[in-house]
Enzyme design. Structure first.
Site, PDB file in Angstrom:
ATOM      1  N   GLU A  25     -51.217  23.069   8.088  1.00  0.00           N
ATOM      2  CA  GLU A  25     -50.065  22.061   8.109  1.00  0.00           C
ATOM      3  C   GLU A  25     -50.671  20.998   9.151  1.00  0.00           C
ATOM      4  OE1 GLU A  25     -47.459  19.372   7.867  1.00  0.00           O
ATOM      5  OE2 GLU A  25     -47.593  21.212   6.373  1.00  0.00           O
ATOM      6  N   HIS A  43     -31.636  23.948  -8.794  1.00  0.00           N
ATOM      7  CA  HIS A  43     -31.008  23.215 -10.251  1.00  0.00           C
ATOM      8  C   HIS A  43     -31.130  24.401 -11.527  1.00  0.00           C
ATOM      9  CE1 HIS A  43     -31.121  19.108  -8.641  1.00  0.00           C
ATOM     10  NE2 HIS A  43     -32.282  19.376  -7.957  1.00  0.00           N
ATOM     11  N   LYS A 246     -32.042  12.265 -11.894  1.00  0.00           N
ATOM     12  CA  LYS A 246     -30.895  12.869 -12.239  1.00  0.00           C
ATOM     13  C   LYS A 246     -29.737  12.007 -11.727  1.00  0.00           C
ATOM     14  CE  LYS A 246     -32.916  17.525 -11.270  1.00  0.00           C
ATOM     15  NZ  LYS A 246     -34.201  17.151 -10.924  1.00  0.00           N
ATOM     16  N   ILE A 342     -45.603  17.837  -7.218  1.00  0.00           N
ATOM     17  CA  ILE A 342     -44.263  18.831  -7.134  1.00  0.00           C
ATOM     18  C   ILE A 342     -43.285  17.854  -6.394  1.00  0.00           C
ATOM     19  CG2 ILE A 342     -43.760  21.079  -6.265  1.00  0.00           C
ATOM     20  CD1 ILE A 342     -45.997  20.853  -8.096  1.00  0.00           C
TER      21      ILE A 342
END
Length: 380
Positions: A25, A43, A246, A342
């Site tokens: 990372e 969701h 959304k 993603i």
């Protein structure tokens, strides 16, 4: 490569097998990118395009989360969510979304009329014309879910190196045999690209998908003081969706506050989380469309986050990376599992993405032998 929720979930799921696993990372802690600033929701899966990996991974992950939260001991609550139509013009969108949810395999969805929605949430806009209720919608703690997955992975033998930035691949012909980082080289049989906002740069280093670019989309949020404002009961209220996503929701959080947001605006920099007065006004107007009684004097915090949105390349208009995830073992280069684009519902989908990657590795001939002493339980 990448210590967001997808990378940490994958490390945790892979730790079940007799493998030597390193997670790198670039930041000073895990979960510092997109994972650190999102809506913290699970969701149900009615929003993604039917048949897409987004839809498949979303719906497959929903039943995993309750058991995952129990094993890893992080906060999660299934409270259900609503998509609310305001005015008669928005009602057809509910039918469209409901039918998509049915095709996607979402369980526990039902249409409710305006009077029922007003009964369930008296603070809702009086102009409500109907709603979808999806009982599998939930709230989660995205920070602790990521930390818990990483801690469990480490307990099961995974090594994590922070402040370790990917620089390039080590090749032997067309086969990747390792990675080059700012802290040295590491040899390996497989690399998984879970670099989030930087996934495009990683895959380009492997000579893959030169037309794929991450266009970061910033989402801005407002947090309201729980002492001054509460919804009638813990719930998640979405507007009918638009081409931008959304939409701006009003939702309870596990910490007792109400969150309003996000908007969705493209920015040039993958580090630009700066708030704008125009953006804050945009999400405030969106929030008031659902709950007119929210008041600016109740604001106690504002923040922004970035989505790793894939582009729609002009060179090939039939390809729209924005519509789906990339989850693949690509042809032309050996030893790479490639993840890209993603964005939402990426947090929800993370467990199923991890399982999908394991299936891809097994399909490529990787013998995954389970550890007899693997422990799925994380003690805080």
């Amino acid at each position: 490569i990448g210590g967001g929720v997808v990378g940490c979930m994958l490390a945790r799921y892979l730790s079940r097998y007799q493998l030597r696993i390193l997670l790198i990372e670039k930041d000073s802690d895990i979960g510092a990118g997109t994972t650190a600033a999102n809506t913290a929701l699970i969701h149900p899966g009615y929003d993604p395009v039917t048949g897409s990996l987004k839809a498949q991974m979303n719906v497959a992950s929903v039943p995993i989360w309750p058991n995952l939260a129990a094993e890893l001991d992080f906060s999660y609550e299934r409270c259900g969510d609503y998509v609310v139509a305001i005015g008669e013009d928005e009602l057809p969108k509910l039918d469209e979304l409901y039918q998509r949810g049915q095709r996607n395999g979402v369980l526990g969805m039902r249409l409710i009329d305006a009077s029922e929605m007003r009964r369930r949430e008296p603070l809702i806009n009086p102009s409500v014309s109907g709603a979808i209720f999806a009982e599998t919608g939930g709230m989660c703690d995205p920070f602790m879910a990521t930390v818990a997955a990483a801690e469990n992975a480490v307990k099961n033998g995974v090594q994590i190196e922070l402040e370790t930035k990917f620089k390039g691949f080590l090749f032997e012909g067309q086969k990747i045999i390792g990675v080059h980082t700012n802290r040295g080289d590491h040899l390996c049989r497989w690399v998984v690209n879970a670099a989030g906002l930087y996934a495009d740069e990683v895959m380009h280093k492997a000579g893959l998908r030169s037309d794929f670019k991450i266009r970061p989309r910033r989402g801005e949020y407002i947090i309201l003081d729980k002492a001054d404002f509460q919804l009638t009961r813990p719930t998640l209220l979405f507007p009918t969706p638009s081409d931008k996503g959304k939409g701006i929701l009003v939702a309870s959080t596990l910490h007792g506050n109400v969150i309003v947001g996000p908007n969705a605006n493209f920015v040039d920099s993958k580090e630009n989380k700066d708030l704008t007065s125009e953006g804050v006004q945009e999400i405030w107007s969106g929030g008031q469309k659902l709950i007119p009684s929210i008041n600016k004097k109740h604001i106690i915090a504002e923040f922004g986050g970035l989505r790793a949105t894939g582009n729609a390349p002009a060179s090939n208009p039939e390809v729209d990376y924005h519509q789906d995830f990339i989850i693949e073992i690509p042809e032309g280069v050996q030893g790479l599992v490639n993840l890209g684009g993603i964005e939402s519902p990426g947090f929800t989908a993370a467990p199923a993405i991890a399982i999908k990657v394991i299936e891809l590795l097994q399909g490529a001939g990787e013998a995954l032998e389970e550890k007899p002493d693997w422990n799925p339980i994380r003690v805080p």
